[in-house]
Design a protein around this motif. Structure first.
Motif, PDB file in Angstrom:
ATOM      1  N   THR A   1      -0.860  45.786 -39.166  1.00 40.22           N
ATOM      2  CA  THR A   1       0.341  44.977 -39.346  1.00 40.22           C
ATOM      3  C   THR A   1      -0.053  43.512 -39.481  1.00 40.22           C
ATOM      4  OG1 THR A   1       0.657  44.764 -36.952  1.00 40.22           O
ATOM      5  CG2 THR A   1       1.811  46.568 -38.055  1.00 40.22           C
ATOM      6  N   TYR A   2       0.819  42.725 -40.086  1.00 36.57           N
ATOM      7  CA  TYR A   2       0.484  41.316 -40.306  1.00 36.57           C
ATOM      8  C   TYR A   2       1.741  40.458 -40.335  1.00 36.57           C
ATOM      9  CZ  TYR A   2       2.022  42.129 -45.115  1.00 36.57           C
ATOM     10  OH  TYR A   2       2.773  42.446 -46.226  1.00 36.57           O
ATOM     11  N   ARG A   3       1.527  39.177 -40.074  1.00 38.51           N
ATOM     12  CA  ARG A   3       2.498  38.118 -40.320  1.00 38.51           C
ATOM     13  C   ARG A   3       1.763  36.991 -41.019  1.00 38.51           C
ATOM     14  NH1 ARG A   3       5.782  37.160 -34.660  1.00 38.51           N
ATOM     15  NH2 ARG A   3       7.121  39.013 -34.705  1.00 38.51           N
ATOM     16  N   TYR A   4       2.440  36.363 -41.983  1.00 42.92           N
ATOM     17  CA  TYR A   4       1.806  35.288 -42.741  1.00 42.92           C
ATOM     18  C   TYR A   4       2.706  34.058 -42.730  1.00 42.92           C
ATOM     19  CZ  TYR A   4      -0.205  32.711 -46.648  1.00 42.92           C
ATOM     20  OH  TYR A   4      -0.780  31.737 -47.425  1.00 42.92           O
ATOM     21  N   LYS A   5       2.104  32.904 -42.475  1.00 40.39           N
ATOM     22  CA  LYS A   5       2.816  31.623 -42.404  1.00 40.39           C
ATOM     23  C   LYS A   5       3.885  31.667 -41.317  1.00 40.39           C
ATOM     24  CE  LYS A   5       0.660  29.276 -45.595  1.00 40.39           C
ATOM     25  NZ  LYS A   5      -0.142  28.088 -45.263  1.00 40.39           N
ATOM     26  N   PHE A   6       3.408  31.718 -40.090  1.00 41.54           N
ATOM     27  CA  PHE A   6       4.286  31.814 -38.923  1.00 41.54           C
ATOM     28  C   PHE A   6       3.892  30.691 -37.964  1.00 41.54           C
ATOM     29  CE2 PHE A   6       4.840  33.999 -34.648  1.00 41.54           C
ATOM     30  CZ  PHE A   6       6.189  33.718 -34.568  1.00 41.54           C
ATOM     31  N   ASP A   7       4.747  29.674 -37.838  1.00 44.03           N
ATOM     32  CA  ASP A   7       4.435  28.507 -37.013  1.00 44.03           C
ATOM     33  C   ASP A   7       4.934  28.721 -35.590  1.00 44.03           C
ATOM     34  OD1 ASP A   7       3.246  26.882 -39.094  1.00 44.03           O
ATOM     35  OD2 ASP A   7       5.260  26.743 -39.929  1.00 44.03           O
ATOM     36  N   LEU A   8       4.049  28.464 -34.640  1.00 42.26           N
ATOM     37  CA  LEU A   8       4.305  28.782 -33.242  1.00 42.26           C
ATOM     38  C   LEU A   8       3.964  27.584 -32.366  1.00 42.26           C
ATOM     39  CD1 LEU A   8       4.897  31.050 -31.131  1.00 42.26           C
ATOM     40  CD2 LEU A   8       2.488  31.655 -31.268  1.00 42.26           C
ATOM     41  N   VAL A   9       4.817  27.315 -31.369  1.00 42.26           N
ATOM     42  CA  VAL A   9       4.536  26.263 -30.391  1.00 42.26           C
ATOM     43  C   VAL A   9       3.775  26.887 -29.230  1.00 42.26           C
ATOM     44  CG1 VAL A   9       5.525  24.596 -28.785  1.00 42.26           C
ATOM     45  CG2 VAL A   9       6.578  24.936 -31.027  1.00 42.26           C
ATOM     46  N   ASN A  10       2.591  26.371 -28.955  1.00 36.96           N
ATOM     47  CA  ASN A  10       1.757  26.888 -27.872  1.00 36.96           C
ATOM     48  C   ASN A  10       2.233  26.271 -26.556  1.00 36.96           C
ATOM     49  OD1 ASN A  10      -0.275  27.644 -26.079  1.00 36.96           O
ATOM     50  ND2 ASN A  10      -1.857  27.571 -27.668  1.00 36.96           N
ATOM     51  N   GLY A  11       3.225  26.937 -25.936  1.00 37.52           N
ATOM     52  CA  GLY A  11       3.787  26.429 -24.690  1.00 37.52           C
ATOM     53  C   GLY A  11       2.798  26.434 -23.546  1.00 37.52           C
ATOM     54  N   THR A  12       1.856  27.361 -23.575  1.00 38.45           N
ATOM     55  CA  THR A  12       0.825  27.398 -22.529  1.00 38.45           C
ATOM     56  C   THR A  12      -0.050  26.150 -22.606  1.00 38.45           C
ATOM     57  OG1 THR A  12       0.798  29.801 -22.582  1.00 38.45           O
ATOM     58  CG2 THR A  12      -1.112  28.712 -21.613  1.00 38.45           C
ATOM     59  N   LYS A  13      -0.363  25.731 -23.825  1.00 42.16           N
ATOM     60  CA  LYS A  13      -1.165  24.514 -24.009  1.00 42.16           C
ATOM     61  C   LYS A  13      -0.402  23.297 -23.497  1.00 42.16           C
ATOM     62  CE  LYS A  13      -3.806  22.085 -27.590  1.00 42.16           C
ATOM     63  NZ  LYS A  13      -4.148  22.055 -29.036  1.00 42.16           N
ATOM     64  N   ILE A  14       0.904  23.281 -23.708  1.00 36.37           N
ATOM     65  CA  ILE A  14       1.719  22.170 -23.188  1.00 36.37           C
ATOM     66  C   ILE A  14       1.630  22.130 -21.667  1.00 36.37           C
ATOM     67  CG2 ILE A  14       4.074  21.322 -22.895  1.00 36.37           C
ATOM     68  CD1 ILE A  14       4.727  22.359 -25.659  1.00 36.37           C
ATOM     69  N   ASN A  15       1.837  23.271 -21.027  1.00 35.86           N
ATOM     70  CA  ASN A  15       1.892  23.317 -19.564  1.00 35.86           C
ATOM     71  C   ASN A  15       0.549  23.095 -18.900  1.00 35.86           C
ATOM     72  OD1 ASN A  15       4.630  23.835 -19.670  1.00 35.86           O
ATOM     73  ND2 ASN A  15       4.382  26.058 -19.577  1.00 35.86           N
ATOM     74  N   THR A  16      -0.538  23.418 -19.584  1.00 37.80           N
ATOM     75  CA  THR A  16      -1.856  23.341 -18.946  1.00 37.80           C
ATOM     76  C   THR A  16      -2.671  22.124 -19.365  1.00 37.80           C
ATOM     77  OG1 THR A  16      -2.839  24.759 -20.660  1.00 37.80           O
ATOM     78  CG2 THR A  16      -1.991  25.844 -18.678  1.00 37.80           C
ATOM     79  N   THR A  17      -2.061  21.229 -20.168  1.00 38.92           N
ATOM     80  CA  THR A  17      -2.783  20.007 -20.543  1.00 38.92           C
ATOM     81  C   THR A  17      -1.949  18.749 -20.365  1.00 38.92           C
ATOM     82  OG1 THR A  17      -2.128  20.191 -22.879  1.00 38.92           O
ATOM     83  CG2 THR A  17      -4.204  21.257 -22.240  1.00 38.92           C
ATOM     84  N   ASN A  18      -0.708  18.867 -19.840  1.00 37.41           N
ATOM     85  CA  ASN A  18       0.128  17.667 -19.758  1.00 37.41           C
ATOM     86  C   ASN A  18      -0.248  16.740 -18.599  1.00 37.41           C
ATOM     87  OD1 ASN A  18       1.467  18.751 -17.399  1.00 37.41           O
ATOM     88  ND2 ASN A  18       2.781  19.953 -18.757  1.00 37.41           N
TER      89      ASN A  18
ATOM     90  N   TYR B   1       0.928  16.249 -15.753  1.00 31.58           N
ATOM     91  CA  TYR B   1       2.147  15.549 -15.377  1.00 31.58           C
ATOM     92  C   TYR B   1       2.539  15.814 -13.925  1.00 31.58           C
ATOM     93  CZ  TYR B   1       6.796  13.559 -16.380  1.00 31.58           C
ATOM     94  OH  TYR B   1       7.929  12.780 -16.411  1.00 31.58           O
ATOM     95  N   GLY B   2       2.032  16.919 -13.366  1.00 27.82           N
ATOM     96  CA  GLY B   2       2.382  17.268 -11.998  1.00 27.82           C
ATOM     97  C   GLY B   2       1.189  17.864 -11.267  1.00 27.82           C
ATOM     98  N   PHE B   3       1.481  18.738 -10.302  1.00 26.02           N
ATOM     99  CA  PHE B   3       0.427  19.346  -9.486  1.00 26.02           C
ATOM    100  C   PHE B   3       0.020  20.730 -10.004  1.00 26.02           C
ATOM    101  CE2 PHE B   3       2.367  16.518  -6.159  1.00 26.02           C
ATOM    102  CZ  PHE B   3       1.269  15.672  -6.055  1.00 26.02           C
ATOM    103  N   ASP B   4       0.582  21.187 -11.134  1.00 26.52           N
ATOM    104  CA  ASP B   4       0.232  22.503 -11.658  1.00 26.52           C
ATOM    105  C   ASP B   4      -1.228  22.538 -12.100  1.00 26.52           C
ATOM    106  OD1 ASP B   4       2.814  23.298 -11.240  1.00 26.52           O
ATOM    107  OD2 ASP B   4       3.462  22.913 -13.306  1.00 26.52           O
ATOM    108  N   ASN B   5      -1.807  23.733 -12.023  1.00 27.21           N
ATOM    109  CA  ASN B   5      -3.173  23.902 -12.498  1.00 27.21           C
ATOM    110  C   ASN B   5      -3.273  23.549 -13.975  1.00 27.21           C
ATOM    111  OD1 ASN B   5      -4.151  24.790 -10.034  1.00 27.21           O
ATOM    112  ND2 ASN B   5      -3.742  26.943 -10.476  1.00 27.21           N
ATOM    113  N   GLN B   6      -4.379  22.931 -14.360  1.00 31.69           N
ATOM    114  CA  GLN B   6      -4.603  22.517 -15.736  1.00 31.69           C
ATOM    115  C   GLN B   6      -5.863  23.188 -16.277  1.00 31.69           C
ATOM    116  OE1 GLN B   6      -2.138  19.711 -17.186  1.00 31.69           O
ATOM    117  NE2 GLN B   6      -1.388  21.314 -15.812  1.00 31.69           N
ATOM    118  N   SER B   7      -5.945  23.269 -17.599  1.00 34.19           N
ATOM    119  CA  SER B   7      -7.089  23.931 -18.226  1.00 34.19           C
ATOM    120  C   SER B   7      -8.303  23.003 -18.231  1.00 34.19           C
ATOM    121  CB  SER B   7      -6.747  24.345 -19.655  1.00 34.19           C
ATOM    122  OG  SER B   7      -6.739  23.217 -20.510  1.00 34.19           O
ATOM    123  N   THR B   8      -9.453  23.571 -18.519  1.00 34.09           N
ATOM    124  CA  THR B   8     -10.698  22.787 -18.553  1.00 34.09           C
ATOM    125  C   THR B   8     -10.697  21.777 -19.690  1.00 34.09           C
ATOM    126  OG1 THR B   8     -11.748  24.533 -19.857  1.00 34.09           O
ATOM    127  CG2 THR B   8     -12.051  24.610 -17.461  1.00 34.09           C
ATOM    128  N   ALA B   9      -9.756  21.944 -20.667  1.00 34.46           N
ATOM    129  CA  ALA B   9      -9.683  20.984 -21.775  1.00 34.46           C
ATOM    130  C   ALA B   9      -9.384  19.582 -21.267  1.00 34.46           C
ATOM    131  CB  ALA B   9      -8.617  21.427 -22.771  1.00 34.46           C
TER     132      ALA B   9
END
Length: 461
Positions: free
Chosen positions: A319-336, A338-346
Motif C-alpha cells: 500500500t502507498y500514499r503519495y504527497k501527504f504532508d504531516l505535522v510531526n507533533g512528537t518533534k514539537i513536544n520533544t524539542t520545544n 518549554y517545560g519539564f517534559d523529557n526532551q529528545s537528544t536533538a
C-alpha cells in the motif's frame, strides 16, 4: 447490451417540521456493453468485455435529535414563592431540511484476452446539499449559544483506477499482478455566513492556521517558514527587501519583533528565525504561508500472486500514499524545551552562547516563541508499505482422501513487513478522519502497526 435501472425512494421523519418532513430520492443508472455491438465482432478474440456506465442517485440524512422543530420547556430545580421557574429548553427549528447526497459517476470496464488484462476506471462527484451541522456556535443574545442547521454544499470528487494483468497462465503456473490508485478531494461550494472560516492562533506556539475557502480543497494548513537560529545580536537586526538595516524614526537600530504592537516581543540571540515575508521587521499574520495539505494526493496499492498446480500459492500486497504532508507533533513536544517534559537528544545541539550556529533554538522555560507552527515540523509522509505476504499450501486430493478429510491446507502469513519512507517519525500512516473541516494530520507517535506472523492449518471432515 443496454442495461437501465431506475428507482425512487421516499422517507419521512418526525425530526423535521411539517413542511420538510418527507423526502423523495430518485436514482438511475445506465450501462452500455459496447463489446456486444456488431461493429465490435472483429475484436471478439481480443476483447471479452468493454462497457461504459453512468449513474445518478440521491440519498438523505436526518438530524440526530428528535422533535427539534417543537419548542420544549424545562423547569428550574428551585422555586420562588412556591412556583417553579420555566425556561425554553430548545430553539424551534421548523426550517431544517434533509441533508441530500447527490452521487454522480461515470466508469469504464475492460476485459481482454480471457481476462488476462482487466481495467476498471471510475470518475465521481458526490455533492452534499443542505449539509447538516449540529451545534453551530452563534451569539447568545437570544438565549441560545448554538444551533443545528443546514450550512451549505460540499463536493466529494475524484477517481479510482484498478488494473489487473495475468502474464502467465498454464496448467502448472499462474502469475497475476494488480494495481489500484485513487484521488479524492473535498471542496466547499457554498457555506453559511454563520459558519467559521478559519481556525488556529498563530500567536500561540505549536499551532497552525487553517482556512475554509469556497472552491478550494480541504486539508491545507499555513504557518511560518523556519530559517534557523539567530547566532548573535547582530543577526537580529531587521532588514528591508534590499538587505539594508531598517532604521527607526530617530535613527535607532530596529530589531526583529514578533507580532508588534499587541505582543511586541523582541527576538534575542538563540531564538528561532522566521522568514519576514514582507520585510517589515515584524513577524505576524502577514508572514504566514502555505505549508502543505493533510490529504494525500494519491493513495492505493499493488500486489502479485504466484500459484503452482493449484496447490502452492504465494501472494504479496503493498500500500502507498503519495504527497501527504504531516505535522510531526512528537518533534514539537520533544524539542520545544518549554517545560519539564523529557526532551529528545536533538536538543543537545541547542544554541548556548553567541556565535553558535545551529538549527536548534535555546531553551526557554514557559516563555518565548521558539516553536511556533512552521515548516520546521512539517514533513512529507509519503510511504510505501509491504503490507502482507502469504504462502499457502493446499493438499492434493489423494492425500486428503487417505486422511478421510474433505480438504486440508496450511499457510504462513506476515503483515507489515517493511515501510519505505523519508518520514522521521514512528509511523507515517496517520489518520485524518473526522468531521472537522479544519483538521490537520498531526503525529504524536501512537503505536505503529505491529509486525505479525501467523501460521495456520485448516481442515474439514
Amino acid at each position: 447490451k443496454y442495461l437501465f435501472n431506475a428507482g425512487l425512494r421516499g422517507d419521512g421523519s418526525s425530526r423535521f417540521g411539517p413542511a420538510n418532513r418527507y423526502g423523495l430520492f430518485p436514482s438511475v443508472s445506465f450501462r452500455w456493453r459496447m463489446s456486444d455491438e456488431k461493429f465490435m465482432k472483429r475484436f471478439d478474440k481480443q476483447i471479452d468485455d468493454l462497457s461504459f456506465r453512468a449513474s445518478y442517485g440521491q440519498s438523505g440524512n436526518q438530524p440526530r435529535r428528535d422533535y427539534s422543530y417543537i419548542n420544549t420547556y424545562n423547569t428550574f430545580s428551585w422555586s420562588y414563592l412556591g412556583q417553579a421557574g420555566v425556561y425554553p429548553g430548545n430553539m424551534e427549528l421548523s426550517n431544517l431540511k434533509w441533508e441530500t447526497i447527490v452521487g454522480q459517476n461515470v466508469g469504464i470496464n475492460l476485459s481482454m484476452f480471457n481476462r488476462r488484462i482487466t481495467a476498471d476506471a471510475e470518475f465521481y462527484i458526490n455533492r452534499t446539499k443542505q449539509m447538516y451541522f449540529p451545534g453551530l456556535q452563534i451569539s447568545s443574545i437570544n438565549g441560545f449559544n448554538n444551533v443545528d442547521m443546514n450550512v451549505g454544499t460540499m463536493d466529494n470528487q475524484g477517481f479510482e483506477l484498478a488494473l489487473g494483468f495475468t502474464p502467465v497462465k498454464t496448467k502448472k503456473w499462474q502469475l497475476d499482478f494488480n494495481f489500484n490508485i485513487a484521488r479524492n478531494v473535498n471542496v466547499i461550494r457554498e457555506i453559511s455566513d454563520l459558519y467559521p472560516r478559519d481556525k488556529g492562533n498563530i500567536e500561540a506556539n505549536g499551532q497552525y492556521k487553517t482556512y475554509l475557502q469556497i472552491n478550494n480543497p480541504f486539508g491545507s494548513f499555513y504557518g511560518f517558514r523556519f530559517k534557523g537560529v539567530y547566532k548573535d545580536l547582530q543577526s537580529t537586526i531587521a532588514t528591508d527587501a534590499s538587505g539594508k538595516n531598517i532604521i527607526g524614526p530617530t535613527g535607532q537600530t530596529v530589531y526583529m519583533k514578533f507580532n508588534y504592537p499587541s505582543i511586541g516581543y523582541t527576538f534575542q540571540p538563540g531564538d528561532a528565525i522566521y522568514e519576514d515575508i514582507n520585510n517589515d521587521g515584524n513577524i505576524n499574520y502577514q508572514d504566514i504561508v502555505y505549508l502543505g495539505n493533510s490529504m494525500p494526493k494519491y493513495s492505493g496499492g499493488f500486489g502479485t500472486s504466484l500459484s503452482h498446480k493449484g496447490q502452492w500459492k504465494f501472494t504479496a500486497f503493498f500500500t502507498y500514499r503519495y504527497k501527504f504532508d504531516l505535522v510531526n507533533g512528537t518533534k514539537i513536544n520533544t524539542t520545544n524545551m518549554y517545560g519539564f517534559d523529557n526532551q529528545s537528544t536533538a536538543t543537545l545541539s541547542r544554541w548556548r552562547k553567541d556565535g553558535d550556529v545551529t538549527d536548534m533554538p535555546r531553551a526557554m522555560y514557559r516563555t518565548g516563541y521558539n516553536w511556533l507552527g512552521s515548516d520546521r515540523y512539517v514533513e512529507d509522509a509519503s510511504y510505501l508499505r509491504f503490507r502482507t505476504a502469504t504462502l499457502r499450501y493446499t493438499a492434493a486430493k489423494k492425500l486428503v482422501q487417505k486422511l478421510k478429510l474433505k480438504n486440508l491446507s496450511a499457510y504462513v502469513s506476515v503483515e507489515n513487513l517493511y515501510t519505505w519512507t523519508n518520514y522521521t517519525g514512528q509511523d507515517p500512516e496517520v489518520s485524518v478522519r473526522g468531521s472537522d473541516p479544519f483538521r490537520v494530520a498531526i503525529d504524536y507517535s501512537y503505536t505503529p502497526p505491529v509486525k505479525t506472523v501467523t501460521i495456520g492449518i485448516t481442515a474439514s471432515f
